[in-house]
Enzyme design. Sequence first.
Site, PDB file in Angstrom:
ATOM      1  N   TYR A   1     127.479  85.697  37.197  1.00 53.31           N
ATOM      2  CA  TYR A   1     128.538  85.154  36.388  1.00 53.31           C
ATOM      3  C   TYR A   1     130.031  86.038  36.637  1.00 53.31           C
ATOM      4  O   TYR A   1     130.809  85.429  36.134  1.00 53.31           O
ATOM      5  CB  TYR A   1     128.212  84.930  34.931  1.00 53.31           C
ATOM      6  CG  TYR A   1     127.942  86.011  34.261  1.00 53.31           C
ATOM      7  CD1 TYR A   1     126.476  86.081  33.742  1.00 53.31           C
ATOM      8  CD2 TYR A   1     128.753  86.707  33.379  1.00 53.31           C
ATOM      9  CE1 TYR A   1     126.162  87.019  33.199  1.00 53.31           C
ATOM     10  CE2 TYR A   1     128.305  87.978  32.831  1.00 53.31           C
ATOM     11  CZ  TYR A   1     127.074  87.989  32.644  1.00 53.31           C
ATOM     12  OH  TYR A   1     126.555  89.100  31.909  1.00 53.31           O
TER      13      TYR A   1
ATOM     14  N   SER B   1     128.074  89.608  25.433  1.00 50.05           N
ATOM     15  CA  SER B   1     127.340  88.913  24.189  1.00 50.05           C
ATOM     16  C   SER B   1     127.872  89.087  22.839  1.00 50.05           C
ATOM     17  O   SER B   1     128.189  88.171  22.215  1.00 50.05           O
ATOM     18  CB  SER B   1     125.898  89.287  24.053  1.00 50.05           C
ATOM     19  OG  SER B   1     125.358  88.773  25.444  1.00 50.05           O
TER      20      SER B   1
ATOM     21  N   ASN C   1     113.699  88.310  25.155  1.00 52.55           N
ATOM     22  CA  ASN C   1     115.249  88.607  25.254  1.00 52.55           C
ATOM     23  C   ASN C   1     115.636  88.386  23.707  1.00 52.55           C
ATOM     24  O   ASN C   1     116.896  89.016  23.533  1.00 52.55           O
ATOM     25  CB  ASN C   1     115.925  87.979  26.263  1.00 52.55           C
ATOM     26  CG  ASN C   1     116.119  86.384  25.818  1.00 52.55           C
ATOM     27  OD1 ASN C   1     115.462  85.984  25.221  1.00 52.55           O
ATOM     28  ND2 ASN C   1     117.250  85.865  26.419  1.00 52.55           N
TER      29      ASN C   1
ATOM     30  N   ALA D   1     112.537  88.637  42.665  1.00 53.09           N
ATOM     31  CA  ALA D   1     111.295  88.836  41.971  1.00 53.09           C
ATOM     32  C   ALA D   1     111.221  89.579  40.602  1.00 53.09           C
ATOM     33  O   ALA D   1     110.321  90.467  40.371  1.00 53.09           O
ATOM     34  CB  ALA D   1     110.159  89.158  42.829  1.00 53.09           C
ATOM     35  N   GLY D   2     112.502  89.899  40.163  1.00 54.88           N
ATOM     36  CA  GLY D   2     112.478  90.437  38.703  1.00 54.88           C
ATOM     37  C   GLY D   2     112.430  89.701  37.601  1.00 54.88           C
ATOM     38  O   GLY D   2     111.950  88.672  37.324  1.00 54.88           O
TER      39      GLY D   2
ATOM     40  N   SER E   1     128.517  94.323  28.168  1.00 54.70           N
ATOM     41  CA  SER E   1     128.259  93.030  27.648  1.00 54.70           C
ATOM     42  C   SER E   1     129.120  92.268  27.086  1.00 54.70           C
ATOM     43  O   SER E   1     130.066  92.766  26.257  1.00 54.70           O
ATOM     44  CB  SER E   1     126.951  93.184  26.642  1.00 54.70           C
ATOM     45  OG  SER E   1     126.494  91.958  26.279  1.00 54.70           O
TER      46      SER E   1
ATOM     47  N   LYS F   1     112.719  94.546  27.969  1.00 51.68           N
ATOM     48  CA  LYS F   1     112.385  93.308  27.655  1.00 51.68           C
ATOM     49  C   LYS F   1     110.790  92.757  27.859  1.00 51.68           C
ATOM     50  O   LYS F   1     110.198  92.021  27.113  1.00 51.68           O
ATOM     51  CB  LYS F   1     112.953  92.095  29.025  1.00 51.68           C
ATOM     52  CG  LYS F   1     114.372  91.898  28.501  1.00 51.68           C
ATOM     53  CD  LYS F   1     114.961  90.962  29.608  1.00 51.68           C
ATOM     54  CE  LYS F   1     116.301  90.488  29.342  1.00 51.68           C
ATOM     55  NZ  LYS F   1     116.629  89.387  30.284  1.00 51.68           N
TER      56      LYS F   1
ATOM     57  N   GLY G   1     126.297  81.523  36.636  1.00 51.46           N
ATOM     58  CA  GLY G   1     125.422  82.003  35.656  1.00 51.46           C
ATOM     59  C   GLY G   1     126.079  81.988  34.092  1.00 51.46           C
ATOM     60  O   GLY G   1     125.193  82.184  33.179  1.00 51.46           O
TER      61      GLY G   1
ATOM     62  N   ASP H   1     115.954  82.713  27.893  1.00 53.22           N
ATOM     63  CA  ASP H   1     116.420  82.567  29.285  1.00 53.22           C
ATOM     64  C   ASP H   1     115.817  81.168  30.042  1.00 53.22           C
ATOM     65  O   ASP H   1     116.550  80.686  30.633  1.00 53.22           O
ATOM     66  CB  ASP H   1     116.164  83.771  30.272  1.00 53.22           C
ATOM     67  CG  ASP H   1     117.006  84.826  29.905  1.00 53.22           C
ATOM     68  OD1 ASP H   1     118.183  84.698  29.564  1.00 53.22           O
ATOM     69  OD2 ASP H   1     116.514  86.116  30.159  1.00 53.22           O
TER      70      ASP H   1
END
Length: 291
Positions: A235, A22, A92, A133-134, A20, A71, A256, A107
């Site tokens: 991304y 982040s 999130n 569709a997630g 990640s 989530k 993204g 998001d």
Amino acid sequence: MTEQPYVKRVGLIGYPLRHSISPVFQQAAFDALGIPARYELWDTPSDQLSALVARLRGDEYFGANVTIPYKQAVLADLNDVDADARLVGAVNTIVRSGATLRGYNTDVVGFSRSLRVDGQFSVTDSRAVVLGAGGAARAVVAALMIGGVAELTLAARRVEQARALLGSFSIPAAPTTTHVSSLDSSDPRLRSALAAADLLVNATPVGTAHRDDSSAPPIDARLIHRGLLVFDLVYNPPETALLAAARERDARTLNGLPMLVYQGAAAFELWTGMTAPVELMRLKALEALGV
Ligand code: NAP
């Protein structure tokens, strides 16, 4: 000069935690604003999730980010959720206020802001096709419905999953016409939806670096026309096979990364009450990706 000790903690909860970026851009934001906080990675097996979330009620925590697979599961451990998280059915970001934990879904604002600012796109009265569709598709559908999309087609390899996702949305009096389709280029519903669309969003992981399916777009690229904005939530790489095909067909493209940075900036602002240094976060994210 003595180094300032970290007095606040915040972290990313998931399992198994994949790479990640982040921590890189969140830590840079804390440091730039002189906030003595540390952003950590909390790899958490499911039998330890509730105990970890309970600990977030302690004074040293700002809260957390939440990723796959928690989530939805984390909702049960929170005191409250905001309107976007309730609509999406997933959280999130967790924010502590006293001993109260509130869930958010940043998001939704991250997607809307990147579409508006980086895509120069107005959702109102537009026609959109969303692939997947997630969890991410749920946030995208919520953002598009809130933004006043006129017509929305949700295309997934399991059409019944797309139907269930749309069926679970209840925006009062949402004026959106919805359809579902497969990802198959011979499906007339996909063909007609794309021919009429202004926006195509990829909310599947297809195209992500190091996956077997990274070299081909999730749909037949011949269905892309030059009037589309093609927004890939992926991304890494910065230009996926879908975005490369869209560019070759003279469509506008957006990856993204802005969404990732904006959802992180929104979480930062909820934790700290301060304006996030968005441009610094974007630079650090780009640096972390090596682009
Ligand atoms: P998810 O909950 O696992 O859902 C993924 C969706 O994609 C499901 O509908 C899945 O269908 C479908 N899918 C997976 N592999 C596929 C394939 N080979 N062909 C066709 N469909 C396929 O994942 P998510 O949380 O929604 O995330 C989706 C993507 O968005 C990820 O790449 C994630 O990194 C990205 N994302 C980006 C941001 C950002 O800020 N830029 C934010 C959130 C997510 P099945 O159910 O049939 O497997």
